[in-house]
Design an enzyme around this catalytic site. Structure first.
Site, short mmCIF file in Angstrom:
data_model
loop_
_atom_site.label_atom_id
_atom_site.label_comp_id
_atom_site.label_asym_id
_atom_site.label_seq_id
_atom_site.Cartn_x
_atom_site.Cartn_y
_atom_site.Cartn_z
CB ALA A 150 -0.91 -0.01 1.22
CG MET A 151 3.36 2.02 -2.59
SD MET A 151 4.35 2.02 -4.11
CE MET A 151 5.45 3.43 -3.81
CB SER A 152 0.09 6.76 1.70
OG SER A 152 1.37 7.06 2.23
N GLY A 153 2.03 7.57 -1.00
CA GLY A 153 2.74 8.72 -1.54
C GLY A 153 3.63 9.40 -0.52
N GLY A 154 3.65 8.89 0.70
CA GLY A 154 4.49 9.44 1.76
C GLY A 154 5.83 8.73 1.85
CB SER B 151 4.01 3.70 1.92
OG SER B 151 3.78 4.94 1.28
CB CYS C 123 -8.54 2.92 8.26
SG CYS C 123 -7.85 2.95 6.59
N GLY D 256 3.62 0.72 5.24
CA GLY D 256 4.72 1.47 5.84
C GLY D 256 4.58 1.68 7.33
CB CYS E 6 -6.60 10.13 5.99
SG CYS E 6 -7.86 8.83 5.94
#
Length: 357
Positions: A10-14, A17, A105, A129, A201
Site C-alpha cells: 500500500a503506497m500512500s505517496g508518503g 510507504s 481503517c 509502511g 485522513c
C-alpha cells in the site's frame, strides 16, 4: 532456488510507504505498488498535500513506483471506506462515543478489503509502511512493536486477524525513522521531504467538529456534577469526550472535566481530575492474537504509557483490571494489551462499563 514472492504494498505517496517499497525490492521480492481511492468527491481535497487520496497523493506514489521500476495501480475502495470508516465515525459521535478511525481503517480496509483484493489477484503477501513488526517463532506469527518506539504504530494494528498476520510484512519496522532518512539521503533519492500523513485522513486540518457539523444536529442537554447537581447545559454530546476540559464553560471552584457521557439521558457528568480514574474496563469486538498467563500491560490511547493489568476473555468481549487507575477511558476508543513487545490483542471500550473498581 526460492521462488520469488509477490508483495503488494500500500503506497500512500508518503516517505514511509515509499521507502518500504524500496526495502522490499532490495530484499528480492516482486513488488507491486497499490494506492487506494478512499474518499467520495465531497471529501476530496486536492489542494492539501497531506490529504488522503488527493490527486497529488496518487502522483507521488506513481513517481516513487517509477523510480523503483515497479508496477503501480490504483484500486477503488471508496464504498468500503465510507461504510466501514466514515459512517461509523459519524454514528459513533452521534451516540456519544469517541471512535478511532485509524483502527477502523486498519481493520476493514488495509488488512481486510485490500488484503482480500490483493490475494485474489496474485499477491503472496501484503505490506504497508507501518512502524511495527511481524515475527515467526516456532511456527507462530506475532505482532510486535516497531524498533522506533517514538513511531511505533502497533496500537492501531491489533485488529489484524491471525490468518492475515502471517502474510504481512512491515519493512520499516526494523528501523528508526532517522536511520531511514539517512539511508534515503545516501541513495540520493529525494523522498526525505515527502509529507507525513495527517492524523485523520478524511478530516481537513483534523477539525472533526467542522466535519461532523453537516451530519449531526446539535441537541443541547444538561450538565451535572457527579453528585447530581445541575450545573448548566451542553451544546451536543458529539462535542465532548471523556477527560475533556475545554468547552465546558462553567465557572466552578476547581477545573472541571467530562467524567461521563450519558446518551440515553442526553447528559454530561463533570467532576474533578481525581474522578477520571478507572480500574476496570470492559471491551467488545475483541481480537486476541496471543495468550499468556504472565504479566501484561495495556493502554487506551496511542501515546499513553502502558499500565500493568490482568484480563479475562468472555467470547467476543473482555474485562481488563488495572493495578492502578487509568485516566479517562472513553467508549469507542481502543484498549490494547501487550506482553513486553508482543501485542496480545485489544478491543473497543464499551459504554457504562468502565468503573472505579
Amino acid at each position: 532456488m526460492r521462488t520469488m514472492e509477490t508483495v503488494f504494498i500500500a503506497m500512500s505517496g508518503g516517505f514511509d510507504s515509499s521507502f518500504a517499497a524500496y526495502l522490499l525490492k532490495k530484499q528480492g521480492y516482486h513488488v507491486v505498488g497499490i494506492t487506494f481511492r478512499l474518499l467520495p468527491p465531497s471529501l476530496r481535497d486536492d489542494n492539501n498535500p497531506r490529504a488522503c487520496c488527493s490527486i497529488e497523493t496518487v502522483h507521488r506514489a506513481q513517481r516513487a513506483a517509477a523510480h523503483l521500476s515497479i508496477p503501480h495501480y490504483v484500486i477503488d475502495l471508496r464504498e468500503e471506506f465510507e461504510s466501514a470508516v466514515i459512517q461509523p465515525f459519524i454514528d459513533g459521535y452521534q451516540s456519544g462515543d469517541t471512535p478511532n478511525p485509524c483502527v477502523l481503517c486498519n481493520r476493514f480496509i488495509k488488512f481486510s478489503a485490500f488484503a482480500e483484493r490483493a490475494f485474489s489477484i496474485g499477491a503472496d503477501k501484503i505490506a504497508t509502511g507501518h512502524y511495527a513488526l511481524v515475527e515467526e517463532r516456532s511456527g507462530t506469527h506475532y505482532l510486535l512493536k516497531g524498533t522506533d518506539r517514538s513511531k511505533d504504530q502497533s496500537y492501531f494494528l491489533y485488529p489484524i486477524k491471525p490468518d492475515v498476520l502471517k502474510k504481512i510484512i512491515f519493512p520499516v519496522g526494523h528501523y528508526r525513522k532517522e536511520e531511514l532518512k539517512k539511508l534515503a539521503g545516501d541513495l540520493k533519492w529525494d523522498i526525505r521531504s515527502l509529507p507525513e500523513s495527517q492524523d485523520i485522513c478524511f478530516i481537513p486540518e483534523n477539525n472533526y467538529r467542522a466535519f461532523l457539523a453537516p451530519h449531526i444536529q446539535p441537541k443541547p442537554g444538561p450538565i451535572y456534577l457527579t453528585d447530581g447537581t445541575l450545573l448548566g447545559k451542553h451544546g451536543g454530546l458529539h462535542l465532548y469526550t471523556i477527560g475533556q476540559r475545554r468547552g465546558i464553560n462553567i465557572p466552578y471552584k476547581e477545573p472541571l472535566y467530562i467524567v461521563d457521557v450519558r446518551p440515553e439521558e442526553n447528559s454530561l457528568v463533570v467532576g474533578g481530575k481525581n474522578e477520571l480514574g478507572r480500574r476496570i474496563i470492559h471491551a467488545r469486538e475483541i481480537n486476541i492474537l496471543y495468550h499468556t498467563q504472565e504479566t501484561v500491560t495495556a493502554k487506551i490511547r496511542y501515546r499513553q504509557k502502558e499500565v500493568p493489568c490482568t484480563y479475562t476473555v468472555h467470547g467476543d468481549s473482555m474485562t481488563v483490571t488495572f493495578a492502578e487507575p487509568i485516566s479517562s477511558p472513553a467508549a469507542g476508543q481502543s484498549i490494547v494489551l501487550y506482553h513486553g513487545d508482543i501485542v496480545i490483542g485489544g478491543g473497543i471500550i464499551t459504554r457504562n462499563a468502565a468503573s472505579k473498581g
